[in-house]
Design a protein around this motif. Sequence first.
Motif, short mmCIF file in Angstrom:
data_model
loop_
_atom_site.label_atom_id
_atom_site.label_comp_id
_atom_site.label_asym_id
_atom_site.label_seq_id
_atom_site.Cartn_x
_atom_site.Cartn_y
_atom_site.Cartn_z
N ARG A 42 0.91 -1.34 -0.06
CA ARG A 42 -0.06 0.02 0.05
C ARG A 42 0.75 1.25 -0.13
NH1 ARG A 42 -4.60 -1.45 -2.01
NH2 ARG A 42 -5.28 -3.22 -1.21
N SER A 43 2.29 1.10 0.14
CA SER A 43 2.99 2.41 0.18
C SER A 43 3.01 3.01 -1.27
CB SER A 43 4.48 1.98 0.49
OG SER A 43 4.94 1.26 -0.42
N GLN A 44 3.04 4.31 -1.30
CA GLN A 44 3.13 5.30 -2.51
C GLN A 44 4.24 4.96 -3.39
OE1 GLN A 44 0.81 7.72 -3.51
NE2 GLN A 44 -0.42 6.72 -1.74
N PRO A 45 5.56 4.59 -2.78
CA PRO A 45 6.80 4.45 -3.73
C PRO A 45 6.50 3.19 -4.37
CG PRO A 45 7.42 5.14 -1.62
CD PRO A 45 5.80 4.89 -1.25
N LEU A 46 5.99 2.11 -3.69
CA LEU A 46 5.70 0.92 -4.40
C LEU A 46 4.83 0.93 -5.51
CD1 LEU A 46 5.91 -2.72 -3.32
CD2 LEU A 46 3.72 -1.96 -4.31
N LEU A 47 3.63 1.64 -5.26
CA LEU A 47 2.52 1.52 -6.37
C LEU A 47 3.14 2.53 -7.34
CD1 LEU A 47 -0.30 2.46 -3.97
CD2 LEU A 47 0.25 0.34 -5.10
N GLN A 48 3.84 3.71 -7.30
CA GLN A 48 4.47 4.43 -8.23
C GLN A 48 5.43 3.57 -9.08
OE1 GLN A 48 6.09 7.47 -5.93
NE2 GLN A 48 4.06 8.81 -5.86
N LEU A 49 6.03 2.93 -8.30
CA LEU A 49 7.13 2.03 -9.25
C LEU A 49 6.44 1.02 -9.83
CD1 LEU A 49 10.09 1.08 -9.62
CD2 LEU A 49 9.88 -0.39 -7.70
N ALA A 50 5.40 0.33 -9.66
CA ALA A 50 4.63 -0.62 -10.25
C ALA A 50 4.02 -0.18 -11.18
CB ALA A 50 3.46 -1.20 -9.31
N LEU A 51 3.43 1.22 -11.28
CA LEU A 51 2.61 1.89 -12.44
C LEU A 51 3.81 2.19 -13.54
CD1 LEU A 51 0.05 4.34 -10.70
CD2 LEU A 51 -0.06 2.39 -12.37
N LYS A 52 4.98 2.75 -13.03
CA LYS A 52 6.20 2.94 -14.05
C LYS A 52 6.57 1.83 -14.72
CE LYS A 52 10.91 4.94 -13.81
NZ LYS A 52 11.83 5.22 -13.10
N ARG A 53 6.68 0.61 -13.98
CA ARG A 53 7.15 -0.59 -14.77
C ARG A 53 6.03 -1.11 -15.77
NH1 ARG A 53 10.43 -4.45 -10.57
NH2 ARG A 53 12.49 -2.93 -10.37
N SER A 54 5.02 -1.12 -15.30
CA SER A 54 3.74 -1.50 -16.01
C SER A 54 3.63 -0.75 -17.45
CB SER A 54 2.37 -1.79 -15.17
OG SER A 54 2.08 -0.41 -15.13
N GLY A 55 3.61 0.46 -17.52
CA GLY A 55 3.31 1.33 -18.49
C GLY A 55 1.85 1.68 -18.47
N SER A 113 -3.08 -7.69 -16.43
CA SER A 113 -1.85 -8.59 -16.30
C SER A 113 -0.53 -7.93 -16.02
CB SER A 113 -1.61 -9.33 -17.44
OG SER A 113 -0.55 -10.43 -17.47
N ALA A 114 -0.38 -6.79 -16.82
CA ALA A 114 0.81 -5.86 -16.58
C ALA A 114 1.04 -5.43 -15.23
CB ALA A 114 1.01 -5.03 -17.88
N LEU A 115 -0.21 -5.09 -14.87
CA LEU A 115 -0.18 -4.33 -13.40
C LEU A 115 0.33 -5.17 -12.19
CD1 LEU A 115 -3.11 -1.80 -13.58
CD2 LEU A 115 -0.59 -1.24 -13.27
N THR A 116 -0.32 -6.61 -12.54
CA THR A 116 0.08 -7.56 -11.24
C THR A 116 1.31 -7.99 -11.55
OG1 THR A 116 -2.17 -8.58 -11.92
CG2 THR A 116 -0.70 -9.88 -10.80
N GLN A 117 1.83 -8.28 -12.73
CA GLN A 117 3.36 -8.58 -12.86
C GLN A 117 4.29 -7.58 -12.31
OE1 GLN A 117 4.60 -11.44 -13.76
NE2 GLN A 117 6.52 -11.10 -13.44
N ALA A 118 3.84 -6.05 -12.43
CA ALA A 118 4.80 -5.16 -11.90
C ALA A 118 4.85 -4.96 -10.60
CB ALA A 118 4.25 -3.77 -12.73
N VAL A 119 3.51 -5.02 -9.99
CA VAL A 119 3.40 -5.21 -8.57
C VAL A 119 4.15 -6.07 -7.88
CG1 VAL A 119 1.76 -5.47 -6.50
CG2 VAL A 119 1.24 -4.04 -8.35
N VAL A 120 4.19 -7.42 -8.22
CA VAL A 120 4.92 -8.37 -7.84
C VAL A 120 6.52 -7.89 -7.76
CG1 VAL A 120 5.72 -10.63 -8.07
CG2 VAL A 120 3.42 -10.23 -8.25
N ALA A 146 -7.78 -6.82 -19.89
CA ALA A 146 -6.83 -8.16 -19.68
C ALA A 146 -5.06 -7.97 -19.70
CB ALA A 146 -7.38 -9.48 -20.29
N LYS A 147 -4.81 -7.30 -20.96
CA LYS A 147 -3.59 -6.89 -20.90
C LYS A 147 -2.98 -5.85 -19.62
CE LYS A 147 -0.29 -4.91 -24.21
NZ LYS A 147 -0.12 -4.28 -25.28
#
Length: 190
Positions: A93-106, A142-149, A138-139
């Motif tokens: 739930r941390s902001q840095p992690l969520l921002q990193l996941a969004l950046k990685r997923s595109g 999937s991209a967001l889930t992978q980026a969050v992990v 769906a794309k």
Amino acid sequence: MTGDAAIARELQQFHGIPPTFDVAFHLRELARVVVPALIAALVIAGSVFVIVNSQPGMYENTVTARIDPGESAASLNEVTVNALAPSFIALSRSQPLLQLALKRSGVRMTVDELAKNMTVDVKTSPSLVEVSVRAENAKDASALTQAVVEALDTVTVNLWLDKNKGDIERLQQTAGAVGAQMADARDPSP
């Protein structure tokens, strides 16, 4: 009931004949109510169908990740790994992690939207973390889930490395202080 009420009472009282039940009368009364009830039910069902189908579709992707310290963290045992699961949930739930996941997923989504559409939970085992993300297609899900992990993994490794770096610095300071004390100490041998 058919007929006069007085006749029905007389039949009941003197002859023991129970009052009659006019089935045809009740069916006629029911027929008057059924048509409006069916029309109302169809209107309500149609309204619900239109409302539900007018909303955008949501796709959900779920990944179950194992908390694995790897071979580099040999000091972690199963108990320590199991104690990390609640930390993963809080960290997700941390902001840095969520921002990193969004950046990685595109994926174009705000941090608040991702936080609202994401769940991280411990399901079957404390060392298994389930990550679920909902998105408009769906794309993206999937991209967001992978980026969050991946972001959880990266942030966890960085936290672990920071902790080890701090431990090493404290040990170096302690060793330096002990070395200085030993240098200042007199040599008791003749």
